[in-house]
Design an enzyme around this catalytic site. Sequence first.
Site, mmCIF file in Angstrom:
data_model
loop_
_atom_site.group_PDB
_atom_site.id
_atom_site.type_symbol
_atom_site.label_atom_id
_atom_site.label_comp_id
_atom_site.label_asym_id
_atom_site.label_seq_id
_atom_site.Cartn_x
_atom_site.Cartn_y
_atom_site.Cartn_z
ATOM 1 N N SER A 154 17.204 2.872 -15.150
ATOM 2 C CA SER A 154 17.441 4.305 -15.023
ATOM 3 C C SER A 154 16.453 4.981 -14.086
ATOM 4 O O SER A 154 16.412 4.685 -12.903
ATOM 5 C CB SER A 154 17.423 4.951 -16.412
ATOM 6 O OG SER A 154 17.817 6.304 -16.348
ATOM 7 N N HIS A 155 15.632 5.877 -14.615
ATOM 8 C CA HIS A 155 14.711 6.687 -13.821
ATOM 9 C C HIS A 155 13.360 6.011 -13.626
ATOM 10 O O HIS A 155 12.465 6.601 -13.024
ATOM 11 C CB HIS A 155 14.500 8.032 -14.512
ATOM 12 C CG HIS A 155 14.010 7.890 -15.930
ATOM 13 N ND1 HIS A 155 14.800 7.343 -16.919
ATOM 14 C CD2 HIS A 155 12.841 8.188 -16.516
ATOM 15 C CE1 HIS A 155 14.117 7.328 -18.052
ATOM 16 N NE2 HIS A 155 12.922 7.828 -17.834
ATOM 17 N N ASP A 157 19.012 10.476 -10.505
ATOM 18 C CA ASP A 157 17.980 9.471 -10.733
ATOM 19 C C ASP A 157 18.448 8.119 -10.203
ATOM 20 O O ASP A 157 19.439 8.028 -9.468
ATOM 21 C CB ASP A 157 17.625 9.388 -12.214
ATOM 22 C CG ASP A 157 18.762 8.833 -13.063
ATOM 23 O OD1 ASP A 157 19.935 8.979 -12.653
ATOM 24 O OD2 ASP A 157 18.487 8.259 -14.134
ATOM 25 N N ASP A 188 19.993 5.457 -11.395
ATOM 26 C CA ASP A 188 21.342 4.947 -11.649
ATOM 27 C C ASP A 188 22.389 6.050 -11.652
ATOM 28 O O ASP A 188 23.527 5.815 -12.046
ATOM 29 C CB ASP A 188 21.391 4.151 -12.950
ATOM 30 C CG ASP A 188 21.136 4.993 -14.188
ATOM 31 O OD1 ASP A 188 20.384 5.982 -14.084
ATOM 32 O OD2 ASP A 188 21.674 4.664 -15.262
ATOM 33 N N ASP A 246 22.842 8.888 -13.346
ATOM 34 C CA ASP A 246 23.366 9.588 -14.519
ATOM 35 C C ASP A 246 22.608 10.872 -14.855
ATOM 36 O O ASP A 246 23.109 11.709 -15.595
ATOM 37 C CB ASP A 246 23.441 8.663 -15.741
ATOM 38 C CG ASP A 246 22.091 8.094 -16.167
ATOM 39 O OD1 ASP A 246 21.082 8.357 -15.489
ATOM 40 O OD2 ASP A 246 22.055 7.389 -17.193
ATOM 41 N N ARG A 247 21.413 11.047 -14.321
ATOM 42 C CA ARG A 247 20.648 12.275 -14.579
ATOM 43 C C ARG A 247 20.787 13.238 -13.407
ATOM 44 O O ARG A 247 21.165 12.845 -12.311
ATOM 45 C CB ARG A 247 19.180 11.957 -14.830
ATOM 46 C CG ARG A 247 18.966 11.029 -16.010
ATOM 47 C CD ARG A 247 17.499 10.819 -16.308
ATOM 48 N NE ARG A 247 17.327 9.874 -17.390
ATOM 49 C CZ ARG A 247 16.335 9.898 -18.270
ATOM 50 N NH1 ARG A 247 15.410 10.837 -18.182
ATOM 51 N NH2 ARG A 247 16.262 8.991 -19.226
ATOM 52 N N THR A 253 17.801 11.699 -29.611
ATOM 53 C CA THR A 253 17.905 11.350 -28.197
ATOM 54 C C THR A 253 18.601 9.995 -28.056
ATOM 55 O O THR A 253 18.294 9.058 -28.767
ATOM 56 C CB THR A 253 16.514 11.311 -27.558
ATOM 57 O OG1 THR A 253 15.945 12.618 -27.613
ATOM 58 C CG2 THR A 253 16.586 10.869 -26.113
ATOM 59 N N GLU A 309 21.056 16.243 -22.852
ATOM 60 C CA GLU A 309 19.768 15.936 -23.452
ATOM 61 C C GLU A 309 18.647 16.490 -22.596
ATOM 62 O O GLU A 309 18.848 16.892 -21.455
ATOM 63 C CB GLU A 309 19.606 14.426 -23.651
ATOM 64 C CG GLU A 309 19.669 13.616 -22.371
ATOM 65 C CD GLU A 309 19.634 12.120 -22.624
ATOM 66 O OE1 GLU A 309 19.876 11.702 -23.772
ATOM 67 O OE2 GLU A 309 19.370 11.371 -21.678
ATOM 68 N N LYS A 360 26.174 9.995 -19.552
ATOM 69 C CA LYS A 360 25.807 11.195 -18.805
ATOM 70 C C LYS A 360 26.133 10.965 -17.337
ATOM 71 O O LYS A 360 26.172 9.834 -16.871
ATOM 72 C CB LYS A 360 24.328 11.533 -19.009
ATOM 73 C CG LYS A 360 23.331 10.403 -18.802
ATOM 74 C CD LYS A 360 21.929 10.900 -19.152
ATOM 75 C CE LYS A 360 20.910 9.778 -19.171
ATOM 76 N NZ LYS A 360 20.941 9.017 -20.437
#
Length: 642
Positions: free
Chosen positions: A161-162, A349, A351, A353-354, A418, A445, A458
């Site tokens: 992810s991030h 981010d 991947d 999703d953010r 979360t 979130e 997300k």
Amino acid sequence: MGRRSGAAAAAAAAAAETATTTTNEDKNDVDVDVEVVVVNTSPIGGMRPGTSGLRKKVGVWKTEHYVENFVQCLVDTAVASNGGRMIDTIVVAGDGRYYNDEAIQTIARILAANGIRDIWIPQHGIMSTPAVSAVIRRRKSDGGGNDGEGIARGGIVLTASHNPGGPDEDFGIKYNDVLGQPAGEEFTEALYERTMKISSYRTVVRGGSSSPSPFVIDLSSPVGTRYDLTPSSTVTIIDPYRNYLDALRSCFDFDSLRALCSRAGFEMMFDGMHGAGGPFARRVLVDELGLSESALMRCDPLPDFGGCHPDPNLTYASELVSRMGLSPDGSAIPTLDPSTLPTLGAANDGDGDRNLIAGAGFFVTPSDSLAVICDNWECIPQFAMRGGLGGVARSMPSSAALDVVAEARGIPCFVTPTGWKYFGNLMSSRESYDGTDYGPFLCGEESFGTGSDHIREKDGLWAVLAWMSILSKANEGISDGEALVGVRDIVRRHWAKYGRHFYCRYDYEGVDSDAANQVMNTIREKFVEGGAALPDGSDSGIKLVDAVEFSYIDPVDGSQTSKQGLILNFKLTTGDPARVVFRLSGTGSSGATVRMYLEQYEKDPSKHDMSAPVALKDLAEEALRLVQMEKTTGRDAPTVIT
């Protein structure tokens, strides 16, 4: 079938040359020297997945048998959860970080050796996390095209992810189930139990047991290319974009968004942070909506994310933040004229999703972003065509801005731990449990994640298009040549209507694990469990009222989740409530991240323009004093404030 161990097994497991390549129109037999082998192994400790899979340093993943052990256990767990039946079709994709391509090769061989019939890999091996969910949810047997038929029964997503990427940084693997959502706690716990008992894994080699030779799947092959790894298992290179684009088109009016992008005065900047979301942003924002290529920053995926930390916040998206006329704390740079700045700024981010959302000289917190989207659901066709939102949800550490809107508009609102899997249960209540239908559904979130029930992850680009839809509607009556209604205008109107929830997050990254746990234990033992009288307020007049530890009973399946965050509730000198939440991050690969979330409500519009970190400074100092953060961790300041 052969069995081997030691050096021969390592050579077999690392196998990598060219497999038999075919197309839908011209399918040849598999090489006769392809062999499925069973490799002896033993359990490797520390493979308990977190909220989004297993994340470790690349060096850990590259140790002997590590990927093979974890993926074999993943397959075994997926089969067990499928009633003992083999999963017939799985998509495998990653965010392009270092070790992505090598891991895909290893995983494909293990899946083939276990008898998975169809393995779908996107061209170049890169796909955003929301796009993987779209493939699982939307690809149908009659979908057409030559890039794979059938319905995916799950997905293996290679991402941290991030978190940073590179030879010395992070890599991760997570599993999405048949609904396209992250595997639940029951699945991940069963997976962990298997990792502690594994004794062998299956893989595919060429050349026979005496002289195995490597093979590789050419990830750059044209869409539709097929690799027959065994007589019963085929890899197909699929189009990364098709299903995700279909999902977004079902949510938004692309014609309206295209008109917004062509308006005089509208300018946009999008920062892909060298992650998987960049190519998808180009495909949508440039190819579909007509923005110039100059609107894109860092939209070429790189294995090390260009040396940046691919987390879309005020610190790590610093170039975008500066170009939007913002200081590092999110406040406007007073010397810059907002009319000279882009109308909308956004970032993804690693991947995809953010999301980060900003306007000209104006930063939108994730909690405010979610609340504004909720209050403006009429602007988004996905919601409007079904008569409005059926339910909304936020993670507990997120601010209560969403709750206020939901109550005013009569929308059921949930507060969850979360982790996107909790939202997934609510979104799939009717689909999986024949329960209440909460769709259309909106959720978000605190860590810059926003999404809806168009998929089960997300979705950073979805959030961007939602904001573009709100801006499009807000500017319908604005004539050419007039100043456009901007992000600042929309959020300030929202605050005037509902009040402002001042909110920010302090991250203390890379804290010694023992020290981080001591911080949490101090709060739990001293304040939550009532072992000591509540202290008097400090000179600031802020007083601790009580402390609780958040737990959750899932309204869909009745499952219980405990120890999800420690909440200190305060009373301000005005008499208004405030709170500070402490959590340990479950997404890192080493050390620990202590997250402190601060929130206080302000109804007075004359105070709404204060910077959140400034407005929350006294509350932060009081909380840090009470929990003895500096004394325990040695940190006199957070790594990141967002």
